[in-house]
Structure formats: C-alpha cells, structure tokens
Design a protein around this motif. Structure first.
Motif, PDB file in Angstrom:
ATOM      1  N   ILE A   5       0.983  -1.155  -0.102  1.00 21.39           N
ATOM      2  CA  ILE A   5      -0.024   0.096   0.097  1.00 21.39           C
ATOM      3  C   ILE A   5       0.949   1.211  -0.023  1.00 21.39           C
ATOM      4  N   VAL A   6       0.895   2.120  -0.971  1.00 25.28           N
ATOM      5  CA  VAL A   6       1.452   3.379  -1.024  1.00 25.28           C
ATOM      6  C   VAL A   6       0.389   4.331  -0.986  1.00 25.28           C
ATOM      7  N   GLU A   7       0.654   5.353   0.055  1.00 29.90           N
ATOM      8  CA  GLU A   7      -0.075   6.565   0.339  1.00 29.90           C
ATOM      9  C   GLU A   7       0.686   7.590  -0.077  1.00 29.90           C
ATOM     10  N   TYR A   8       0.155   8.633  -0.538  1.00 30.80           N
ATOM     11  CA  TYR A   8       1.007   9.792  -1.092  1.00 30.80           C
ATOM     12  C   TYR A   8       0.138  11.118  -0.882  1.00 30.80           C
ATOM     13  N   SER A   9       0.579  12.221  -0.442  1.00 33.24           N
ATOM     14  CA  SER A   9      -0.066  13.420  -0.225  1.00 33.24           C
ATOM     15  C   SER A   9      -0.304  13.861  -1.552  1.00 33.24           C
ATOM     16  N   GLN A  10      -1.702  14.840  -1.631  1.00 31.59           N
ATOM     17  CA  GLN A  10      -2.495  15.262  -2.759  1.00 31.59           C
ATOM     18  C   GLN A  10      -1.583  16.254  -3.412  1.00 31.59           C
ATOM     19  N   ASN A  11      -0.557  16.927  -2.766  1.00 36.12           N
ATOM     20  CA  ASN A  11       0.395  18.037  -3.404  1.00 36.12           C
ATOM     21  C   ASN A  11       1.525  17.288  -4.277  1.00 36.12           C
ATOM     22  N   LEU A  12       1.456  16.029  -4.400  1.00 36.73           N
ATOM     23  CA  LEU A  12       2.299  15.421  -5.298  1.00 36.73           C
ATOM     24  C   LEU A  12       1.580  15.128  -6.730  1.00 36.73           C
ATOM     25  N   ALA A  13       1.323  16.149  -7.549  1.00 37.61           N
ATOM     26  CA  ALA A  13       0.649  16.187  -8.572  1.00 37.61           C
ATOM     27  C   ALA A  13       1.518  15.522  -9.749  1.00 37.61           C
ATOM     28  N   GLY A  14       0.740  14.551 -10.381  1.00 39.71           N
ATOM     29  CA  GLY A  14       1.744  13.924 -11.629  1.00 39.71           C
ATOM     30  C   GLY A  14       2.358  12.590 -11.205  1.00 39.71           C
ATOM     31  N   PHE A  15       1.780  12.064  -9.859  1.00 40.58           N
ATOM     32  CA  PHE A  15       2.526  10.891  -9.536  1.00 40.58           C
ATOM     33  C   PHE A  15       2.233   9.942 -10.651  1.00 40.58           C
ATOM     34  N   PRO A  16       3.204   9.025 -11.171  1.00 40.87           N
ATOM     35  CA  PRO A  16       3.099   8.200 -12.321  1.00 40.87           C
ATOM     36  C   PRO A  16       2.488   6.848 -11.665  1.00 40.87           C
ATOM     37  N   GLU A  17       1.441   6.751 -11.367  1.00 33.60           N
ATOM     38  CA  GLU A  17       1.047   5.718 -10.386  1.00 33.60           C
ATOM     39  C   GLU A  17       1.051   4.167 -11.189  1.00 33.60           C
ATOM     40  N   ALA A  18       0.516   4.270 -12.228  1.00 32.53           N
ATOM     41  CA  ALA A  18       0.700   3.078 -13.237  1.00 32.53           C
ATOM     42  C   ALA A  18       2.131   2.457 -13.473  1.00 32.53           C
ATOM     43  N   PHE A  44      -2.202   2.208  -4.698  1.00 36.90           N
ATOM     44  CA  PHE A  44      -2.009   3.577  -4.153  1.00 36.90           C
ATOM     45  C   PHE A  44      -3.069   4.130  -3.669  1.00 36.90           C
ATOM     46  N   VAL A  45      -2.883   5.224  -2.588  1.00 38.28           N
ATOM     47  CA  VAL A  45      -3.945   5.914  -1.896  1.00 38.28           C
ATOM     48  C   VAL A  45      -3.534   7.177  -1.998  1.00 38.28           C
ATOM     49  N   LEU A  46      -4.197   7.952  -2.504  1.00 37.04           N
ATOM     50  CA  LEU A  46      -4.154   9.578  -2.517  1.00 37.04           C
ATOM     51  C   LEU A  46      -4.738   9.957  -1.248  1.00 37.04           C
ATOM     52  N   VAL A  47      -3.883  10.749  -0.392  1.00 38.78           N
ATOM     53  CA  VAL A  47      -4.331  11.382   0.864  1.00 38.78           C
ATOM     54  C   VAL A  47      -4.460  12.824   0.522  1.00 38.78           C
ATOM     55  N   ASP A  48      -6.048  13.042   0.588  1.00 37.96           N
ATOM     56  CA  ASP A  48      -6.427  14.633   0.490  1.00 37.96           C
ATOM     57  C   ASP A  48      -6.104  15.402   1.549  1.00 37.96           C
ATOM     58  N   SER A  49      -6.373  14.564   2.671  1.00 40.46           N
ATOM     59  CA  SER A  49      -6.192  15.611   4.034  1.00 40.46           C
ATOM     60  C   SER A  49      -5.223  15.133   4.755  1.00 40.46           C
ATOM     61  N   PHE A  50      -4.201  16.025   5.151  1.00 38.91           N
ATOM     62  CA  PHE A  50      -2.773  15.581   5.760  1.00 38.91           C
ATOM     63  C   PHE A  50      -2.196  16.716   6.548  1.00 38.91           C
ATOM     64  N   GLU A  51      -1.215  16.532   7.346  1.00 40.21           N
ATOM     65  CA  GLU A  51      -0.499  17.533   8.029  1.00 40.21           C
ATOM     66  C   GLU A  51       0.725  16.789   8.202  1.00 40.21           C
ATOM     67  N   ILE A  52       2.114  17.770   8.106  1.00 36.76           N
ATOM     68  CA  ILE A  52       3.167  17.017   8.382  1.00 36.76           C
ATOM     69  C   ILE A  52       3.903  18.133   9.436  1.00 36.76           C
ATOM     70  N   GLY A  53       3.985  17.790  10.568  1.00 39.41           N
ATOM     71  CA  GLY A  53       4.765  18.558  11.574  1.00 39.41           C
ATOM     72  C   GLY A  53       3.966  19.438  11.946  1.00 39.41           C
ATOM     73  N   PRO A  56       4.409  25.834   9.388  1.00 37.99           N
ATOM     74  CA  PRO A  56       3.586  26.187   7.832  1.00 37.99           C
ATOM     75  C   PRO A  56       4.658  26.220   6.912  1.00 37.99           C
ATOM     76  N   ALA A  57       4.848  25.098   6.380  1.00 34.58           N
ATOM     77  CA  ALA A  57       5.866  25.001   5.110  1.00 34.58           C
ATOM     78  C   ALA A  57       5.285  23.936   4.127  1.00 34.58           C
ATOM     79  N   ASN A  58       5.637  24.117   3.124  1.00 37.58           N
ATOM     80  CA  ASN A  58       5.501  23.158   1.875  1.00 37.58           C
ATOM     81  C   ASN A  58       6.266  21.814   2.095  1.00 37.58           C
ATOM     82  N   ARG A  59       5.124  20.862   2.328  1.00 37.72           N
ATOM     83  CA  ARG A  59       5.836  19.372   2.699  1.00 37.72           C
ATOM     84  C   ARG A  59       4.672  18.364   2.050  1.00 37.72           C
ATOM     85  N   ALA A  60       5.305  17.314   1.745  1.00 37.32           N
ATOM     86  CA  ALA A  60       4.732  16.368   1.038  1.00 37.32           C
ATOM     87  C   ALA A  60       5.264  14.978   1.637  1.00 37.32           C
TER      88      ALA A  60
END
Length: 119
Positions: A5-18, A44-53, A56-60
């Motif tokens: 199971i691979v989860e990733y944050s929604q701010n990683l647009a263009g993830f080549p899942e296939a 793959f599981v796209l995570v729409d709602s997340f918080e890292i730390g 207030p920074a750009n994190r994924a």
C-alpha cells in the motif's frame, strides 16, 4: 500476501501511479521471498487531508507499507524495503520548494489468523 500500500499526499501532482505499480511489482516479485508473483496485491492511496509537523511549510510525503506473512529475516525485510524505496525514490514527484518525505515500512501479518483463497 504480500500487500503493498503506497500512500502519498495530494500535493504531489503527476505521480506516475501506473508506471510505479508496474515497477514496484517487478521489484518485489523478483525477491526470493515472494514465491508466486500473483500473490502480490499493490495499490496507491491518494491522501487529500494531511498535516506534516507543525511548521507552515510546503511539505509532502510518500509512505509505503509492505505487509508480509511473519517469519522473514531482518535481512530479507531490509532488502524488500530497499527495493520499494528505490522505485519510489526515483519516480516520486519532487516539486520545487516542497520537502518530500519518503518512508517504507515492513509489517508482519500473523500467519495463524491470515486467510487467503483464490475464488
């Protein structure tokens, strides 16, 4: 078994899942720990709602969990985690100005309670 199971944050647009799924499946099933390639279930599981730390920074993030029946040696687990990390390290988007955290976890599934059938 195994389950990947691979989860990733929604701010990683263009993830080549296939492409990633195909390469992850090849990497994992080429391990001597996986006896039948048809046993591997990946998703793959796209995570729409997340918080890292808390800052207030750009994190994924990209987090992979490989669930295996118990009994593998620490060396076998390390090899499998490196196989998964290598593919994700190469294919994960790396947007400018965004800190991307990659993690891989190997989880033992209890053999006594696991049920698997081919229907």
């Amino acid at each position: 078994m195994p389950h990947l199971i691979v989860e990733y944050s929604q701010n990683l647009a263009g993830f080549p899942e296939a492409q990633a799924l195909a390469e992850l499946n090849q990497a994992v099933t080429s391990s001597p720990e996986v006896l039948d390639e048809a046993d591997l279930k990946s998703r793959f599981v796209l995570v729409d709602s997340f918080e890292i730390g808390t800052a207030p920074a750009n994190r994924a993030f990209v987090h992979a969990q490989l669930r295996l029946l118990s009994g593998r040696s620490p060396e076998a687990k390390k090899d499998l985690s490196e196989r998964v990390a290598g593919v994700l390290r190469r294919l994960s988007p790396k947007p400018a100005g965004v800190m991307v955290q990659l993690s891989v976890e190997i989880v033992d599934m209890d053999r006594g309670s696991y049920v698997k059938e081919r229907l």
